[in-house]
Design a protein around this motif. Structure first.
Motif, PDB file in Angstrom:
ATOM      1  N   SER A   3       0.845  -1.187   0.000  1.00  0.00           N
ATOM      2  CA  SER A   3       0.000   0.000   0.000  1.00  0.00           C
ATOM      3  C   SER A   3       0.889   1.249   0.000  1.00  0.00           C
ATOM      4  N   GLN A   4       0.272   2.376  -0.269  1.00  0.00           N
ATOM      5  CA  GLN A   4       1.000   3.643  -0.358  1.00  0.00           C
ATOM      6  C   GLN A   4       1.658   3.987   0.977  1.00  0.00           C
ATOM      7  N   GLU A   5       0.987   3.687   2.093  1.00  0.00           N
ATOM      8  CA  GLU A   5       1.560   4.010   3.409  1.00  0.00           C
ATOM      9  C   GLU A   5       2.821   3.199   3.683  1.00  0.00           C
ATOM     10  N   GLU A   6       2.808   1.944   3.268  1.00  0.00           N
ATOM     11  CA  GLU A   6       3.981   1.103   3.478  1.00  0.00           C
ATOM     12  C   GLU A   6       5.170   1.611   2.684  1.00  0.00           C
ATOM     13  N   ILE A   7       4.915   2.085   1.498  1.00  0.00           N
ATOM     14  CA  ILE A   7       6.000   2.595   0.661  1.00  0.00           C
ATOM     15  C   ILE A   7       6.585   3.857   1.276  1.00  0.00           C
ATOM     16  N   LEU A   8       5.713   4.774   1.732  1.00  0.00           N
ATOM     17  CA  LEU A   8       6.194   6.022   2.308  1.00  0.00           C
ATOM     18  C   LEU A   8       6.834   5.821   3.672  1.00  0.00           C
ATOM     19  N   SER A   9       6.439   4.776   4.395  1.00  0.00           N
ATOM     20  CA  SER A   9       7.053   4.534   5.694  1.00  0.00           C
ATOM     21  C   SER A   9       8.420   3.860   5.559  1.00  0.00           C
ATOM     22  N   ARG A  12      13.830   4.139   2.679  1.00  0.00           N
ATOM     23  CA  ARG A  12      14.420   4.485   1.386  1.00  0.00           C
ATOM     24  C   ARG A  12      13.583   5.485   0.603  1.00  0.00           C
ATOM     25  N   PHE A  13      12.269   5.502   0.847  1.00  0.00           N
ATOM     26  CA  PHE A  13      11.385   6.356   0.070  1.00  0.00           C
ATOM     27  C   PHE A  13      10.715   7.437   0.908  1.00  0.00           C
ATOM     28  N   SER A  14      11.128   7.621   2.144  1.00  0.00           N
ATOM     29  CA  SER A  14      10.466   8.593   3.014  1.00  0.00           C
ATOM     30  C   SER A  14      10.684  10.030   2.545  1.00  0.00           C
ATOM     31  N   CYS A  15      11.781  10.294   1.866  1.00  0.00           N
ATOM     32  CA  CYS A  15      12.040  11.659   1.402  1.00  0.00           C
ATOM     33  C   CYS A  15      11.120  12.054   0.248  1.00  0.00           C
ATOM     34  N   VAL A  16      10.507  11.099  -0.400  1.00  0.00           N
ATOM     35  CA  VAL A  16       9.626  11.397  -1.530  1.00  0.00           C
ATOM     36  C   VAL A  16       8.404  12.196  -1.075  1.00  0.00           C
ATOM     37  N   ALA A  17       7.883  11.884   0.100  1.00  0.00           N
ATOM     38  CA  ALA A  17       6.693  12.581   0.597  1.00  0.00           C
ATOM     39  C   ALA A  17       6.992  14.031   0.938  1.00  0.00           C
ATOM     40  N   ARG A  18       8.209  14.347   1.331  1.00  0.00           N
ATOM     41  CA  ARG A  18       8.561  15.705   1.728  1.00  0.00           C
ATOM     42  C   ARG A  18       9.184  16.507   0.597  1.00  0.00           C
ATOM     43  N   ARG A  21       9.561  18.241  -5.435  1.00  0.00           N
ATOM     44  CA  ARG A  21       9.659  17.795  -6.831  1.00  0.00           C
ATOM     45  C   ARG A  21       8.620  16.732  -7.155  1.00  0.00           C
ATOM     46  N   PHE A  22       8.161  16.018  -6.150  1.00  0.00           N
ATOM     47  CA  PHE A  22       7.223  14.926  -6.366  1.00  0.00           C
ATOM     48  C   PHE A  22       5.789  15.274  -5.983  1.00  0.00           C
ATOM     49  N   TRP A  23       5.549  16.523  -5.575  1.00  0.00           N
ATOM     50  CA  TRP A  23       4.202  16.942  -5.242  1.00  0.00           C
ATOM     51  C   TRP A  23       3.394  17.114  -6.518  1.00  0.00           C
ATOM     52  N   GLU A  24       2.109  16.914  -6.414  1.00  0.00           N
ATOM     53  CA  GLU A  24       1.221  17.123  -7.560  1.00  0.00           C
ATOM     54  C   GLU A  24       1.022  18.620  -7.775  1.00  0.00           C
ATOM     55  N   MET A  25       1.000  19.032  -9.030  1.00  0.00           N
ATOM     56  CA  MET A  25       0.844  20.447  -9.349  1.00  0.00           C
ATOM     57  C   MET A  25      -0.589  20.892  -9.054  1.00  0.00           C
ATOM     58  N   PRO A  26      -0.750  22.041  -8.403  1.00  0.00           N
ATOM     59  CA  PRO A  26      -2.104  22.529  -8.111  1.00  0.00           C
ATOM     60  C   PRO A  26      -2.897  22.791  -9.393  1.00  0.00           C
ATOM     61  N   GLU A  27      -4.205  22.649  -9.301  1.00  0.00           N
ATOM     62  CA  GLU A  27      -5.090  22.802 -10.456  1.00  0.00           C
ATOM     63  C   GLU A  27      -4.975  24.204 -11.062  1.00  0.00           C
ATOM     64  N   LYS A  28      -4.821  25.211 -10.209  1.00  0.00           N
ATOM     65  CA  LYS A  28      -4.757  26.591 -10.690  1.00  0.00           C
ATOM     66  C   LYS A  28      -3.482  26.872 -11.477  1.00  0.00           C
ATOM     67  N   GLU A  29      -2.424  26.148 -11.188  1.00  0.00           N
ATOM     68  CA  GLU A  29      -1.144  26.410 -11.841  1.00  0.00           C
ATOM     69  C   GLU A  29      -0.896  25.527 -13.060  1.00  0.00           C
ATOM     70  N   ARG A  30      -1.787  24.606 -13.354  1.00  0.00           N
ATOM     71  CA  ARG A  30      -1.563  23.680 -14.464  1.00  0.00           C
ATOM     72  C   ARG A  30      -1.657  24.358 -15.814  1.00  0.00           C
TER      73      ARG A  30
END
Length: 107
Positions: A3-9, A12-18, A21-30
Motif C-alpha cells: 500500500s502507499q503508506e507502506e512505501i512512504l514509511s 528508502r522512500f520517506s524523502c519522496v513525501a517531503r 519535486r514529487f508533489w502534484e501540481m495545483p489545479e490553478k497552476e496547471r
C-alpha cells in the motif's frame, strides 16, 4: 502489492513525501494564463484543426481547440470578457442563419 503508506514509511522512500519535486501540481497552476490578445485562438477557424488519428495511428475524434482549452486559460479579468464575446458570436451566427433562411424564401 504494497500500500502507499507502506512505501512512504519505508526509509528508502520517506524523502519522496517531503520533496516538492514529487508533489502534484495545483489545479490553478496547471494551465498557462493568457490575456485578451490571444483569446481569438479559442474560437477562430484558423486555429482549429480536426484530428482523425493520433500520433500512433489510432482513430480519434477531437480538435485542436480542445487541446488549447486543456493547456491554456484566459486570465481572470479576461475570462468574463471572453464569455460575453463567445455569446455575442453565437447570437451573430444565429442572426446570419435566420437572414439567409429568409433570403432564400423570398425569391
Amino acid at each position: 502489492m504494497s500500500s502507499q503508506e507502506e512505501i512512504l514509511s519505508d526509509g528508502r522512500f520517506s524523502c519522496v513525501a517531503r520533496d516538492p519535486r514529487f508533489w502534484e501540481m495545483p489545479e490553478k497552476e496547471r494551465k498557462v494564463k493568457i490575456d485578451k490578445r490571444f483569446r481569438a485562438m479559442f474560437h477562430d477557424k484558423k486555429f482549429k484543426l480536426r484530428y482523425t488519428v493520433d500520433k500512433r495511428g489510432r482513430p480519434v475524434n477531437y480538435t485542436s481547440t480542445e487541446n488549447l482549452r486543456k493547456f491554456y486559460a484566459l486570465s481572470e479579468s479576461d475570462s468574463d470578457v471572453s464569455e460575453s464575446d463567445s455569446k455575442e458570436l453565437t447570437v451573430k451566427k444565429k442572426k446570419k442563419k435566420k437572414a439567409k433562411a429568409k433570403g432564400e424564401a423570398d425569391p
